[in-house]
Design a protein around this motif. Structure first.
Motif, PDB file in Angstrom:
ATOM      1  N   GLU A  86      12.444   1.319   0.276  1.00  0.00           N
ATOM      2  CA  GLU A  86      12.400   1.630  -1.154  1.00  0.00           C
ATOM      3  C   GLU A  86      12.388   0.371  -2.035  1.00  0.00           C
ATOM      4  O   GLU A  86      12.018   0.449  -3.201  1.00  0.00           O
ATOM      5  CB  GLU A  86      13.609   2.496  -1.530  1.00  0.00           C
ATOM      6  N   ASN A 105       5.563   2.195   6.522  1.00  0.00           N
ATOM      7  CA  ASN A 105       6.794   2.596   5.834  1.00  0.00           C
ATOM      8  C   ASN A 105       7.887   2.992   6.811  1.00  0.00           C
ATOM      9  O   ASN A 105       9.058   2.666   6.624  1.00  0.00           O
ATOM     10  CB  ASN A 105       6.499   3.746   4.870  1.00  0.00           C
ATOM     11  N   THR A 148       0.857  -1.183   0.000  1.00  0.00           N
ATOM     12  CA  THR A 148       0.000   0.000   0.000  1.00  0.00           C
ATOM     13  C   THR A 148       0.897   1.238   0.000  1.00  0.00           C
ATOM     14  O   THR A 148       2.121   1.142   0.160  1.00  0.00           O
ATOM     15  CB  THR A 148      -0.916   0.026   1.235  1.00  0.00           C
ATOM     16  N   ASN A 149       0.258   2.395  -0.147  1.00  0.00           N
ATOM     17  CA  ASN A 149       1.061   3.610  -0.153  1.00  0.00           C
ATOM     18  C   ASN A 149       1.569   3.976   1.233  1.00  0.00           C
ATOM     19  O   ASN A 149       2.418   4.859   1.379  1.00  0.00           O
ATOM     20  CB  ASN A 149       0.270   4.783  -0.761  1.00  0.00           C
ATOM     21  N   PHE A 150       1.050   3.304   2.286  1.00  0.00           N
ATOM     22  CA  PHE A 150       1.498   3.617   3.650  1.00  0.00           C
ATOM     23  C   PHE A 150       2.297   2.468   4.283  1.00  0.00           C
ATOM     24  O   PHE A 150       2.698   2.537   5.436  1.00  0.00           O
ATOM     25  CB  PHE A 150       0.302   3.962   4.558  1.00  0.00           C
TER      26      PHE A 150
END
Length: 696
Positions: free
Chosen positions: A664, A656, A638-640
């Protein structure tokens, strides 16, 4: 003219606190004798049929067949075989057939050579009352009401010793809980057959149990005689010329002269006795072959042979090989002689030699049983092999027969009470006893060999077990001789074959077949005491080789780990369609057995793989806690952050900021080692790699 339907006739008796019913005239009326026997809701149909003429003119034996037919419909089951129908009888069925055969065979008159078939069919089984005893009673009743010649009736019962009390016709559960479960067949005046499994009971308990069983059997005999009086048929006559047989015996004695006495005076061993017997037999056959049939000469020769051997024992108190009445043949014992097996025991007594080999495996290797009884698995198996070379013969090798099954089961009963419990020793156990040489009582040799092999394998048995075969010779004037450690010739010519096995504390198994009416309670008590002394002597010789289990098991034996998981976690461990547990088994090369109560047994030879499997099972089934460390796969990005599968069906979120230096480079399917940082009130799991490795 139409056939008239017969009217059923039944008789009922109270045996102890149980009601026993025998009925005839309702089922299978074309059989020469047909009855149903009912106890509780267990019903057995027993039929008896005899051919109209002897099988052949030159046979010298009784062609009796007893078939025990277990029908799965009797317990509301469909058979589990591929064809979904009953096939050849299993071990329980064969043992039940043998119980009936051994009880009735001695009671058919001499000279009867017609085929006789007794069929026992289980129609209904309540899984409380064992059907085999009803079959034995039914066999006596069916033969008694038929035209088949029979020196009966007899009766049978099972008696258990539980909490200091004797229970007649016990249920399966009562027998399993008891310290003695014994089957006794008897006439009014004599014991005919005894078969027992026990847990270190005293000889006094055994004698008292046999007496109480015979009392109960007398009531059952009354029941059968009542039925026979009502519906019994006239008995067929058997032609046998006793006067001619006696005259032939006198002729053979004249031909033999003192040859038997001369041979026996040398105290011959097995091979010398065989050679001498063949030489005398050839002399007799040559002298009489023109005047008598081969069978008549054979029967007469056996009678003279029997009289010579038995007379020497009763009058001179010396056995055919020169031993005293209570003397056991020389014994040697050895262990660990096969390097790749899990345990071995070699037991040699005289010319009898048995090699027993034990193999252990995971509990998934328990034997599955398709039976009308309540037990459907067997953890301990003892298999007995009797190849032709063990008696110096050449014959076709075949699958195990009824004798091999019976001897194997007797040793199995003797060993079972000393095995560690499944909780203490989570293994399936198989012993194979190879009879390498035979001259009497290989079954008791297999008991001794099995005990040696178990200790050699490092299996923590409670105590060593030894066995001995006893014999009895009786005379017409009340004299008798009890023989310890009988050899083949004494079994063949004697009046009793009495096998006793147990520990130093008591009896574990007993089997007795009697061919005389002279066995009194006093003689039985004396025989049991002499057997105890002989058993202790044999055990002493075994203890010289090995007296307790080795400290560790063979390096070739699988190691077992026993875990306990929550029952609610069983589905998680197994997974959809067994996918999860199969994956662990394939990856680690171990076996994993899961019980309904949450017991998990993991087995394997490689210690590292065993530990890996244990850790995987533990990870799958334990409750997640803060601080637990897992290596799992990234299943969603996910983006988080990312979701990591910790165990099947349970993911955790790693944000993250907790990924450290992998923030990354993360990809789906990648493995991450993480620590549980938080479990919130809704059960959501938050993970961290940074907290575990300190990455910036």
């Amino acid at each position: 003219m139409a056939t008239e339907l017969s009217n059923p006739v039944s008789v009922t008796s109270q045996i102890g606190d149980r009601t026993l019913t025998v009925e005839t005239g309702r089922l299978a009326n074309q059989a020469h004798g047909s009855v149903t026997v009912t106890l509780g809701e267990t019903i057995v149909l027993v039929t008896a049929v005899m051919s109209s003429r002897p099988r052949a003119e030159d046979i010298d034996f009784l062609p009796l067949t007893v078939d025990y037919e277990e029908r799965m419909y009797s317990v509301g089951k469909i058979p589990g075989s591929f064809f979904r129908r009953e096939g050849r009888p299993g071990q329980d069925g064969i043992l039940a057939s043998r119980l009936t055969d051994r009880s009735i065979r001695p009671l058919f008159p001499k000279g009867l050579h017609n085929d006789i078939q007794i069929t026992l069919t289980i129609l209904s089984s309540d899984q409380q009352n064992p059907p085999e005893i009803l079959g034995m009673i039914g066999a006596s009743a069916a033969i008694s009401i038929s035209q088949i010649p029979f020196n009966g009736p007899i009766a049978s019962c099972r008696i258990a010793y539980l909490n200091g009390e004797y229970i007649l016709h016990p249920t399966y559960a009562q027998s399993a809980e008891s310290t003695l479960s014994m089957v006794v067949s008897s006439s009014r005046d004599a014991i005919l057959m005894v078969e027992a499994g026990a847990n270190e009971v005293s000889e006094e308990v055994i004698v008292e149990a046999i007496g109480k069983a015979q009392e109960a059997n007398s009531a059952t005999i009354d029941l059968i005689e009542d039925l026979t009086t009502k519906v019994g048929k006239p008995k067929a006559e058997v032609e046998y010329d006793y006067a001619a047989a006696a005259a032939l015996v006198a002729k053979i004695k004249d031909i033999v002269g003192s040859r038997w006495e001369d041979l026996l005076s040398k105290n011959p061993g097995m091979y010398e006795m065989d050679d001498g017997e063949h030489e005398i037999s050839a002399l007799v056959t040559e002298a009489l072959k023109d005047d008598y049939s081969k069978n008549a000469i054979g029967d007469g020769f056996k009678a003279v042979f029997r009289e010579a051997v038995r007379g020497r024992i009763l009058q001179q108190h010396v056995r055919s090989d020169g031993r005293a009445m209570d003397q056991v043949r020389p014994i040697s014992c050895d262990t660990g002689i096969l390097p790749r097996t899990h345990g071995t025991g070699l037991f040699t007594r005289g010319e009898t030699q048995v090699l027993s080999i034990v193999t252990v495996g995971s509990l998934s290797l328990k034997q599955t049983i398709d039976s009308v009884g309540p037990d459907n698995t067997r953890r301990f198996m003892h298999h007995y092999n009797f190849p032709s070379y063990s008696t110096g013969e050449a014959r076709r090798a075949m699958s195990p027969g009824r004798r091999e099954i019976g001897h194997g089961a007797l040793a199995e009963r003797a060993i079972s009470p000393v095995l560690p419990s499944e909780d203490d020793f989570p293994y399936a156990i198989r012993i194979v006893s190879e009879c390498l040489s035979s001259n009497g009582s290989t079954s008791m040799g297999s008991v001794c060999g099995s005990s040696l092999s178990l200790m050699d394998a490092g299996i923590p048995i409670k105590a060593p077990v030894a066995g001995i075969a006893m014999g009895l010779i009786t005379g017409d004037d009340g004299e008798y001789a009890i023989l310890s450690d009988i050899q083949g010739i004494e079994d063949f010519l004697g009046d009793m074959d009495f096998k006793v096995a147990g520990t130093s504390a008591g009896v574990n198994a007993l089997q007795m077949d009697v061919k005389t009416t002279h066995l009194t309670p006093a003689i039985l008590k004396e025989a049991l005491e002499q057997a105890r002394q002989g058993r202790m002597h044999i055990m002493g010789k075994m203890n010289e080789a090995i007296s307790e289990a080795r400290g560790q098991m063979s390096e070739h034996a699988p190691k077992m780990i026993r875990l306990k998981i929550e029952v609610s976690k069983i589905g998680t461990l197994i997974g959809p369609g067994g996918r999860v547990i199969r994956a662990i088994i394939e990856e680690t090369g171990t076996s994993i057995n899961v019980e309904d109560d949450g017991s998990v047994t993991i087995g394997g030879v490689d210690a590292a793989m065993l530990e890996l499997a244990r850790s995987k099972v533990d990870a799958l089934t334990r409750e997640l806690q803060i601080g637990d460390i897992f290596t799992g796969k990234v299943v969603r990005l996910t983006n988080f952050g990312a979701f990591v599968e910790l165990v099947p069906g349970k993911d955790g979120l790693i944000r993250n900021g907790d990924l450290g230096d992998m923030e990354e480079d993360l990809a789906e399917g990648q493995e991450l080692t993480v620590i549980i940082r938080e479990i919130d009130a809704q059960g959501r799991v938050n993970l961290s790699r940074k907290a575990l490795f300190g990455d910036d």
